[in-house]
Design a protein around this motif. Structure first.
Motif, PDB file in Angstrom:
ATOM      1  N   THR A 109       7.240  -0.237   5.946  1.00  0.00           N
ATOM      2  CA  THR A 109       6.329   0.188   5.132  1.00  0.00           C
ATOM      3  C   THR A 109       7.028   0.895   3.928  1.00  0.00           C
ATOM      4  O   THR A 109       7.789   1.829   4.118  1.00  0.00           O
ATOM      5  CB  THR A 109       5.202   1.393   5.682  1.00  0.00           C
ATOM      6  OG1 THR A 109       4.804   0.612   6.730  1.00  0.00           O
ATOM      7  CG2 THR A 109       4.247   2.046   4.649  1.00  0.00           C
TER       8      THR A 109
ATOM      9  N   VAL B 110       7.332   2.763   0.606  1.00  0.00           N
ATOM     10  CA  VAL B 110       6.758   3.972   0.003  1.00  0.00           C
ATOM     11  C   VAL B 110       7.419   4.367  -1.518  1.00  0.00           C
ATOM     12  O   VAL B 110       8.648   4.677  -1.416  1.00  0.00           O
ATOM     13  CB  VAL B 110       6.652   5.377   0.864  1.00  0.00           C
ATOM     14  CG1 VAL B 110       5.980   6.645  -0.048  1.00  0.00           C
ATOM     15  CG2 VAL B 110       6.044   5.189   2.002  1.00  0.00           C
TER      16      VAL B 110
ATOM     17  N   ARG C 246       3.297   1.105  -1.091  1.00  0.00           N
ATOM     18  CA  ARG C 246       2.561   2.356  -1.240  1.00  0.00           C
ATOM     19  C   ARG C 246       2.937   3.055  -2.278  1.00  0.00           C
ATOM     20  O   ARG C 246       4.146   3.569  -2.168  1.00  0.00           O
ATOM     21  CB  ARG C 246       2.160   2.933   0.063  1.00  0.00           C
ATOM     22  CG  ARG C 246       1.461   2.240   1.231  1.00  0.00           C
ATOM     23  CD  ARG C 246       1.233   3.194   2.203  1.00  0.00           C
ATOM     24  NE  ARG C 246       0.991   2.332   3.628  1.00  0.00           N
ATOM     25  CZ  ARG C 246       0.263   2.958   4.894  1.00  0.00           C
ATOM     26  NH1 ARG C 246       0.578   4.413   4.710  1.00  0.00           N
ATOM     27  NH2 ARG C 246       0.091   2.250   5.738  1.00  0.00           N
TER      28      ARG C 246
ATOM     29  N   GLN D 202      -0.464   9.872   6.076  1.00  0.00           N
ATOM     30  CA  GLN D 202      -0.996   8.484   5.909  1.00  0.00           C
ATOM     31  C   GLN D 202       0.058   7.648   6.657  1.00  0.00           C
ATOM     32  O   GLN D 202      -0.261   6.364   6.700  1.00  0.00           O
ATOM     33  CB  GLN D 202      -0.840   8.118   4.342  1.00  0.00           C
ATOM     34  CG  GLN D 202      -2.332   8.649   3.605  1.00  0.00           C
ATOM     35  CD  GLN D 202      -2.176   8.381   2.312  1.00  0.00           C
ATOM     36  OE1 GLN D 202      -1.531   7.161   1.840  1.00  0.00           O
ATOM     37  NE2 GLN D 202      -2.568   9.160   1.375  1.00  0.00           N
ATOM     38  N   LEU D 203       1.040   8.077   6.841  1.00  0.00           N
ATOM     39  CA  LEU D 203       2.298   7.171   7.314  1.00  0.00           C
ATOM     40  C   LEU D 203       2.387   7.427   8.830  1.00  0.00           C
ATOM     41  O   LEU D 203       3.465   6.799   9.424  1.00  0.00           O
ATOM     42  CB  LEU D 203       3.592   7.662   6.859  1.00  0.00           C
ATOM     43  CG  LEU D 203       3.694   7.446   5.088  1.00  0.00           C
ATOM     44  CD1 LEU D 203       4.955   8.152   4.581  1.00  0.00           C
ATOM     45  CD2 LEU D 203       3.319   5.864   4.722  1.00  0.00           C
ATOM     46  N   ASP D 204       1.669   8.053   9.390  1.00  0.00           N
ATOM     47  CA  ASP D 204       1.608   8.362  11.013  1.00  0.00           C
ATOM     48  C   ASP D 204       1.582   7.020  11.988  1.00  0.00           C
ATOM     49  O   ASP D 204       2.402   7.101  12.796  1.00  0.00           O
ATOM     50  CB  ASP D 204       0.247   8.924  11.430  1.00  0.00           C
ATOM     51  CG  ASP D 204       0.508  10.627  11.258  1.00  0.00           C
ATOM     52  OD1 ASP D 204       1.433  11.058  10.641  1.00  0.00           O
ATOM     53  OD2 ASP D 204      -0.501  11.258  11.336  1.00  0.00           O
TER      54      ASP D 204
ATOM     55  N   ALA E 173       3.092   4.240  10.730  1.00  0.00           N
ATOM     56  CA  ALA E 173       4.414   3.301  10.538  1.00  0.00           C
ATOM     57  C   ALA E 173       5.441   3.636  11.402  1.00  0.00           C
ATOM     58  O   ALA E 173       5.789   4.639  11.759  1.00  0.00           O
ATOM     59  CB  ALA E 173       4.986   3.726   9.021  1.00  0.00           C
TER      60      ALA E 173
ATOM     61  N   VAL F 265       9.616   3.522   7.749  1.00  0.00           N
ATOM     62  CA  VAL F 265       9.329   3.785   6.671  1.00  0.00           C
ATOM     63  C   VAL F 265      10.728   3.555   5.625  1.00  0.00           C
ATOM     64  O   VAL F 265      11.565   4.221   5.942  1.00  0.00           O
ATOM     65  CB  VAL F 265       8.718   5.042   6.160  1.00  0.00           C
ATOM     66  CG1 VAL F 265       8.581   5.560   4.716  1.00  0.00           C
ATOM     67  CG2 VAL F 265       7.485   5.095   6.781  1.00  0.00           C
TER      68      VAL F 265
ATOM     69  N   THR G 148      11.665   4.610   1.666  1.00  0.00           N
ATOM     70  CA  THR G 148      11.324   5.155   0.430  1.00  0.00           C
ATOM     71  C   THR G 148      12.135   4.445  -0.930  1.00  0.00           C
ATOM     72  O   THR G 148      13.092   4.197  -0.695  1.00  0.00           O
ATOM     73  CB  THR G 148      11.603   6.778   0.467  1.00  0.00           C
ATOM     74  OG1 THR G 148      13.149   7.053   1.033  1.00  0.00           O
ATOM     75  CG2 THR G 148      10.763   7.477   1.279  1.00  0.00           C
TER      76      THR G 148
ATOM     77  N   ILE H 145       9.551  13.230   5.110  1.00  0.00           N
ATOM     78  CA  ILE H 145       8.841  12.229   5.737  1.00  0.00           C
ATOM     79  C   ILE H 145       9.339  12.502   7.346  1.00  0.00           C
ATOM     80  O   ILE H 145       8.722  12.588   8.333  1.00  0.00           O
ATOM     81  CB  ILE H 145       8.942  10.807   5.730  1.00  0.00           C
ATOM     82  CG1 ILE H 145       8.064  10.660   4.332  1.00  0.00           C
ATOM     83  CG2 ILE H 145       8.096   9.851   6.616  1.00  0.00           C
ATOM     84  CD1 ILE H 145       8.261   9.345   3.508  1.00  0.00           C
TER      85      ILE H 145
ATOM     86  N   PHE I 254       5.208  12.448  12.558  1.00  0.00           N
ATOM     87  CA  PHE I 254       5.715  10.977  12.196  1.00  0.00           C
ATOM     88  C   PHE I 254       7.064  10.850  13.198  1.00  0.00           C
ATOM     89  O   PHE I 254       7.989  11.797  13.244  1.00  0.00           O
ATOM     90  CB  PHE I 254       6.281  11.015  10.905  1.00  0.00           C
ATOM     91  CG  PHE I 254       6.963   9.649  10.526  1.00  0.00           C
ATOM     92  CD1 PHE I 254       6.232   8.686  10.101  1.00  0.00           C
ATOM     93  CD2 PHE I 254       8.444   9.628  10.592  1.00  0.00           C
ATOM     94  CE1 PHE I 254       6.932   7.131  10.010  1.00  0.00           C
ATOM     95  CE2 PHE I 254       9.026   8.126  10.291  1.00  0.00           C
ATOM     96  CZ  PHE I 254       8.123   7.303  10.030  1.00  0.00           C
TER      97      PHE I 254
ATOM     98  N   VAL J 177      13.034   6.533   9.200  1.00  0.00           N
ATOM     99  CA  VAL J 177      12.826   6.542   7.762  1.00  0.00           C
ATOM    100  C   VAL J 177      14.012   6.312   6.999  1.00  0.00           C
ATOM    101  O   VAL J 177      15.175   6.925   7.455  1.00  0.00           O
ATOM    102  CB  VAL J 177      12.342   7.985   7.469  1.00  0.00           C
ATOM    103  CG1 VAL J 177      12.148   8.098   5.943  1.00  0.00           C
ATOM    104  CG2 VAL J 177      11.390   8.353   8.306  1.00  0.00           C
TER     105      VAL J 177
END
Length: 115
Positions: free
Chosen positions: A20, A22, A39, A52-54, A56, A59, A61, A76, A82, A86
């Motif tokens: 995902t 971000v 996003r 909102q990223l729970d 994923a 992630v 960035t 994050i 989470f 990341v």
């Protein structure tokens, strides 16, 4: 935060639907060009919207040059809700040579040109 990844590594993740993205830039910058399916959660909004990223698992960035996205990735990763991976896109959006999208693509209801 787990680390920084290259644009090629991110492209591979996206090809596999394994991340995902971000984009933490402001909405105006995001609308002018962003990684498709990313996003937009501006950095200043991230503390309020990180939940909102729970769902994923991974992630990545993104910011203009890869500096602020490191801070976002750390934020994050520190969120107790989470538990995924990341990473930050090391070169930032300026080093991305993959496909981009704009907010105005695919808008069929735009007015016709007057000429």
């Amino acid at each position: 935060m787990d680390g920084e990844i290259s644009a090629d590594e991110l492209q591979s993740l996206l090809d596999d639907d394994a991340a995902t993205v971000v984009d933490i830039r402001n909405p105006m910058a995001y609308s002018q060009g962003h990684i498709p399916e990313s996003r937009n959660i501006p950095l200043e909004s991230l503390p309020r919207e990180v939940d909102q990223l729970d769902d994923a698992d991974h992630v990545v960035t993104v910011c203009p040059h890869g500096k602020a996205s490191v801070r976002a990735a750390r934020l994050i990763a520190s969120f107790e809700g989470f538990d995924g991976r990341v990473d930050s896109l090391e070169p930032g959006i300026t080093g991305w040579d993959g496909p981009t999208a704009t907010e105005h693509e695919n808008e069929d209801d735009s007015p016709a040109a007057p000429f």
